[in-house]
Design a protein around this motif. Structure first.
Motif, PDB file in Angstrom:
ATOM      1  N   LEU A 337       2.457 109.971 -50.643  1.00 18.18           N
ATOM      2  CA  LEU A 337       2.568 110.435 -49.250  1.00 18.18           C
ATOM      3  C   LEU A 337       3.433 109.649 -48.187  1.00 18.18           C
ATOM      4  O   LEU A 337       4.013 110.354 -47.427  1.00 18.18           O
ATOM      5  N   VAL A 338       3.323 108.543 -48.518  1.00 22.58           N
ATOM      6  CA  VAL A 338       4.122 107.660 -47.463  1.00 22.58           C
ATOM      7  C   VAL A 338       5.767 108.047 -47.505  1.00 22.58           C
ATOM      8  O   VAL A 338       6.156 108.307 -46.740  1.00 22.58           O
ATOM      9  N   SER A 339       6.022 107.956 -48.868  1.00 22.41           N
ATOM     10  CA  SER A 339       7.434 108.453 -48.957  1.00 22.41           C
ATOM     11  C   SER A 339       7.801 109.859 -48.640  1.00 22.41           C
ATOM     12  O   SER A 339       8.987 109.940 -48.192  1.00 22.41           O
ATOM     13  N   ALA A 375       8.513  92.871 -46.187  1.00 22.54           N
ATOM     14  CA  ALA A 375       8.465  94.322 -46.467  1.00 22.54           C
ATOM     15  C   ALA A 375       7.807  94.954 -45.100  1.00 22.54           C
ATOM     16  O   ALA A 375       6.851  94.508 -44.490  1.00 22.54           O
ATOM     17  N   GLU A 376       8.595  96.188 -44.680  1.00 27.59           N
ATOM     18  CA  GLU A 376       7.768  96.734 -43.812  1.00 27.59           C
ATOM     19  C   GLU A 376       6.538  97.585 -44.562  1.00 27.59           C
ATOM     20  O   GLU A 376       6.426  98.309 -45.581  1.00 27.59           O
ATOM     21  N   GLN A 377       5.177  97.418 -43.631  1.00 27.71           N
ATOM     22  CA  GLN A 377       4.099  97.870 -44.150  1.00 27.71           C
ATOM     23  C   GLN A 377       3.854  99.357 -43.479  1.00 27.71           C
ATOM     24  O   GLN A 377       4.144  99.547 -42.289  1.00 27.71           O
ATOM     25  N   VAL A 378       3.520 100.140 -44.190  1.00 29.14           N
ATOM     26  CA  VAL A 378       2.999 101.586 -43.859  1.00 29.14           C
ATOM     27  C   VAL A 378       1.524 101.899 -44.065  1.00 29.14           C
ATOM     28  O   VAL A 378       1.373 101.872 -45.500  1.00 29.14           O
ATOM     29  N   LEU A 379       0.833 102.162 -43.300  1.00 28.32           N
ATOM     30  CA  LEU A 379      -0.358 102.275 -43.247  1.00 28.32           C
ATOM     31  C   LEU A 379      -1.077 103.561 -42.819  1.00 28.32           C
ATOM     32  O   LEU A 379      -1.016 103.723 -41.613  1.00 28.32           O
ATOM     33  N   PRO A 380      -1.722 104.012 -43.591  1.00 28.35           N
ATOM     34  CA  PRO A 380      -2.566 105.393 -43.052  1.00 28.35           C
ATOM     35  C   PRO A 380      -3.827 105.005 -41.816  1.00 28.35           C
ATOM     36  O   PRO A 380      -4.303 103.910 -42.282  1.00 28.35           O
TER      37      PRO A 380
END
Length: 433
Positions: A337-339, A375-380
């Motif tokens: 989903l993030v990608s 690292a860049e964190q990507v969080l829902p």
């Protein structure tokens, strides 16, 4: 093919977008515009006719000539000459006035008709007869009201001069040549309405992208399966929904086993009919990672394998299959989903003809949370009145996705997000901006 190249999110997005360009332009008939909603305009939309197309009544009432109504508002009684309803209308005034009076000429030298005093019963939207310049609403006359379906019964009507003319003048809303929408805008119901009213029959738009979604993994089974050692294929369903939400037509293939020949055959089958291929899984460094295996065969071209400094979603790959751009994302559902949101959705937007990137804004953290270093964190996250809150206790948990309405991106040099800190937010869901 080279080994993984470390990249930032921005660098991998740039590499992804370099592989796509806006699709061809098609003319969509307005009568089929329901299927064009959300498509991107390839040319400015300009009116070819005025709106209103002619002077027409804004009220049910009586068309009058102001010159026949006293300036001081004194009521007068005048004959009712005719009845005009909305719809195709011949020269009503000509029918009213009768034959031309011999020897009577207007300023241009043309023979003219006498104009007997009187009013014309007129309904809302009906054309204003020539020579008449105002409408008095029926409720302000001796008639009081009209009865639906009943023909003209009144021979005369008593009325007075009104401060407003209650006439919609031709071209006062839209003039011929007015720009109704600009290149790069999208087709909306409102645009369809004004375009039809302003004389257009088609809209020039970029064709809707068509994307194939393929999930890989021998462990994947159809939802509902209880076979030992299998897990439901949620990725292909989620990615198909995300692609449709982004405005694309979708070909969902479903799960392909960890077999290079099977994946090759699948790609050969779907590529000729789509503009983009998105696969999930098999892109890391495991012995069963079939996408990496196929990428190494020489069948795909322009292969880029990247280690993006993002969590989740580190392993990524780009390639072309039979000339069709291919975006390969990880198999973990949250990573997928993030990608998709960070890379595939912008690619679909460019294919669709959008000029800008998806909506990105900043928001403040309502609570604090840790972020992995380097690292860049990507969080829902859930966006609330106090800011953003993680949608689940662990960013990899699927359980947080139903509530999530955005992805928060935390810079690589931030180890701890504190309440009140600003983070970049990528809204999830439909984006037609």
């Amino acid at each position: 093919m080279t080994g993984p190249t470390p990249r930032t999110i921005a660098e991998h997005l740039t590499a992804t977008l370099a592989r796509v360009r806006p699709l061809e332009v098609v003319d969509v008939p307005l009568v089929e515009a329901v299927d064009a909603l959300g498509l991107v305009l390839a040319r400015d939309v300009a009116a070819t006719a005025p709106v209103p197309a002619f002077d027409n009544s804004a009220m049910d009432g009586y068309a009058v000539r102001r010159s026949e109504l006293p300036e001081d508002g004194t009521e007068v009684t005048l004959p009712v000459l005719a009845d005009i309803r909305p719809g195709p209308t011949s020269d009503v005034v000509g029918a009213i006035l009768g034959p031309i009076r011999p020897g009577s000429r207007d300023e241009s030298g043309q023979e003219s008709r006498p104009q007997p005093p009187g009013v014309v019963r007129i309904m809302t939207g009906a054309p204003l007869p020539a020579g008449f310049d105002a409408v008095v609403p029926v409720e302000r006359t001796s008639t009081g009201r009209f009865v639906a379906g009943r023909p003209t019964t009144e021979r005369t009507v008593t009325l007075a001069r009104q401060p407003r003319d209650h006439v919609r003048r031709a071209g006062t809303d839209v003039a011929t040549g007015d720009r109704l929408a600009s290149t790069g805008g999208v087709v909306t119901a409102g645009l369809v309405a004004v375009a039809a009213a302003a004389g257009l029959t088609t809209l020039a738009v970029h064709r809707r992208p068509r994307v194939a979604v393929v999930s890989t993994g021998s462990e994947l089974a159809a939802p509902g399966s209880t076979a030992p050692g299998t897990i439901p294929d949620s990725n292909s369903l989620m990615l198909a929904a995300l692609a449709r939400e982004a405005g694309a037509d979708v070909v969902r293939v479903g799960a392909v086993p960890d077999d290079a020949a099977a994946l090759t055959a699948t790609l050969d089958h779907v590529a000729p009919g789509v503009d983009l291929v998105v696969t999930s899984g098999g892109v890391s460094a495991g012995a069963s990672d079939v996408v990496r295996e196929v990428l190494a065969t020489g069948s795909p071209t322009d292969v880029e394998i990247a280690a993006v400094a993002v969590r989740p979603g580190r392993p990524q790959a780009l390639a072309s299959w039979r000339g069709v751009p291919w975006i390969a994302v990880p198999g973990n559902p949250v990573s997928a989903l993030v990608s998709f949101t960070l890379f595939a959705r912008p690619a679909l937007r460019r294919l669709a003809g959008h000029r800008g990137a998806p909506t990105v804004r900043t928001a403040r953290a309502a609570v604090g949370w840790p972020s992995p270093p380097g690292a860049e964190q990507v969080l829902p996250v859930v966006i609330g009145p106090d800011g953003v809150t993680p949608a689940a206790s662990d960013g990899h948990h699927l359980s947080g996705l139903p509530a999530a309405d955005a992805l928060a991106v935390v810079p690589a040099d931030v180890a701890q997000v504190s309440p009140g800190d600003e983070v970049t937010v990528h809204p999830l869901g439909e984006d037609r901006s």
